[in-house]
Design an enzyme around this catalytic site. Sequence first.
Site, PDB file in Angstrom:
ATOM      1  N   HIS A 214       0.821  -1.204   0.000  1.00  0.00           N
ATOM      2  CA  HIS A 214       0.000   0.000   0.000  1.00  0.00           C
ATOM      3  C   HIS A 214       0.856   1.256   0.000  1.00  0.00           C
ATOM      4  CE1 HIS A 214      -2.967  -2.915   0.698  1.00  0.00           C
ATOM      5  NE2 HIS A 214      -2.884  -2.977   2.001  1.00  0.00           N
ATOM      6  N   GLU A 456       1.209 -17.353 -20.812  1.00  0.00           N
ATOM      7  CA  GLU A 456       1.948 -17.268 -19.555  1.00  0.00           C
ATOM      8  C   GLU A 456       2.618 -18.582 -19.185  1.00  0.00           C
ATOM      9  OE1 GLU A 456      -0.672 -14.796 -16.630  1.00  0.00           O
ATOM     10  OE2 GLU A 456      -2.021 -15.883 -17.995  1.00  0.00           O
ATOM     11  N   ASP A 480       4.535 -14.011 -15.083  1.00  0.00           N
ATOM     12  CA  ASP A 480       4.417 -15.454 -14.852  1.00  0.00           C
ATOM     13  C   ASP A 480       5.237 -16.258 -15.852  1.00  0.00           C
ATOM     14  OD1 ASP A 480       2.888 -15.928 -12.547  1.00  0.00           O
ATOM     15  OD2 ASP A 480       1.047 -15.395 -13.585  1.00  0.00           O
ATOM     16  N   CYS A 527       2.108  -7.445 -21.429  1.00  0.00           N
ATOM     17  CA  CYS A 527       1.677  -6.763 -20.213  1.00  0.00           C
ATOM     18  C   CYS A 527       2.456  -7.355 -19.055  1.00  0.00           C
ATOM     19  CB  CYS A 527       0.174  -6.900 -19.988  1.00  0.00           C
ATOM     20  SG  CYS A 527      -0.421  -8.587 -19.873  1.00  0.00           S
TER      21      CYS A 527
END
Length: 613
Positions: A214, A456, A480, A527
């Site tokens: 965060h 992936e 991945d 991506c």
Amino acid sequence: MAQANKTTHGAQAHAGPRRLLNGIAVSYGIAIGRAYFINRRAEKTSANMGIALADVQLEENRLDQASSALAAEFESARAQLLSSQPDAPYVREQAELLNAYSMICRDPKMLAASKTIIREKLISAEYACEQAVLAIAGTFEKIDSPYLRERAVDVRAVGERIVSILRGEHLQRQLSGTEKYILFAHDLTPADTLALSPEKILGLATEMGGRTSHTGILARSMHRPCVVGITDLEKDAADGQLVVIDGIRGQVVINPDENELHHYTALQNRFEEYEGRLRKEALLPAETEDGIRVAVYGNIENGAEAGLSAALGAEGIGLFRTEFGYITRRNQPTEDELYEEYAKAVKLAAPGRVVLRTLDVGADKTLAGTLRLEEDNPVLGLRAIRYCMRHQDIFRRQLRAILRASAHGRAAVMFPMISGLHELKQAKSILGEVRQELDNEGIAYDKDIPLGAMIELPSAVFMAQALAREVNFFSIGTNDLIQYILGIDRGNKYVAYLYQPLHPAVIQAIRLVVDAAHEAGITVCVCGEMAADPYCLTALLAMGIDEFSLNPQSIPMVKYIIRHMDTEELRELQRRVYNSNSTRTTSKLIKQYLYERIPGELSFIDPASDTDV
């Protein structure tokens, strides 16, 4: 991130030894200022106060009151946030986190565990709460998922605040006047930031945290440099010391000398000029010097972020991670709730396209209302499209929402973790059934909605030719794919150094996918973190990748680099990269090319590892 708010730090460093601390850069930029600590990890624990049997009910009541008071504080802060800044890009995520904190406060398991300790050990509520929270957080820390491991931080943060209320120490320290500072903390959660003034913060550093923490999300939304994961930060730094946050190289300098101050001040000015130039050019097309156009999209986790991506130069959304709309909720979202979320993104991204990836959840990220399976290796278990095949009611509900949202603009649906042709055809068959349902109900949707598959897995690489004939586009999930090809867990500190995006095996795998896609006449998007690394980006451009989708904050830099490329030169680089048999050689080839193209900007780029694997 550029830091526009400078502070007067004086000509000389604070008395004390110089320290250089290393961590993880999660928000770019340079900040120079005085340190200010909040949320130190207390050196003491609550006194093991013994209580009489007659006081058990009193302690349980104190615990209920403290947890309810904190939950009410979180709920009030969430309501205020949504009412005062509803359109701010980070508000939705902050509000969801505050809601999650409120849920932790009211979690019956945590409260029951604390009360059991009170009754069985006859100890105070604060000490019992500490023990219960440590046990619950420890359970999260053993889970394979990095996302869920970091939720242990949330449990600890909430537990510590409940204990503070029980001790009567809940009030947050405040700075006086208009002083600006560098915020240090053991860890920083949205709960800790409620009383802070963003305009006073020059930069942030924490002992805990990772790339998905965060603190990084907060720092990027505030455009402040940030370094996390710093060992011994609390031991080596103190309030009032002059410090430097180097959010480019992931370092914190405690008590810098005069030469370092001069160096970092100059670097800060150069970085701000550099970022300002990128921002001004962010809306220009990503077109090479010889006129070849490359599409650049944004990755998002909720519909509201589509607007931020567009403002930073994204031509659309290349990856909507839809699972985050599920795992932050107590209950599963309804079809209408999903539809509203997806439609918002489609409208905000117009005229660009939004690619909605179906659920990428697994045994370590089980949705509310479904059975959590015990698996020895969840990374290789029931996740993503496999999970959806097992829970087809959830899958169909999401597909209906995606198709309905497609009526409001340009949308596409993408299946993650496809391992072979049978799996892809099975998912397509269910999509066809859902389309027929909507037709029968007279519900509008895009009849020509494009379909994509994520590459992936190594098996998908070798099946790329067959898969390409079944879809409209490929999207390579490099995070991945690299992990599976090299057989390493990038979250494991013992083997993380082997995570090499420019490893020859990774290069050859991507080459196979690109060739298969182009032979079938479909596009290939990348991506993942690889697209945001300038060295890897250059290699991917050389290999003929058509589109890139990445963190919105990285879009201006990526478009700038693309505009300084030449495709003829990239073809020669491609040949040399394909013939390379080592990560070291590939890195040197790319670095040499970038030095010829954008020499001044390389001082702001973390170089790819030169490790020869």
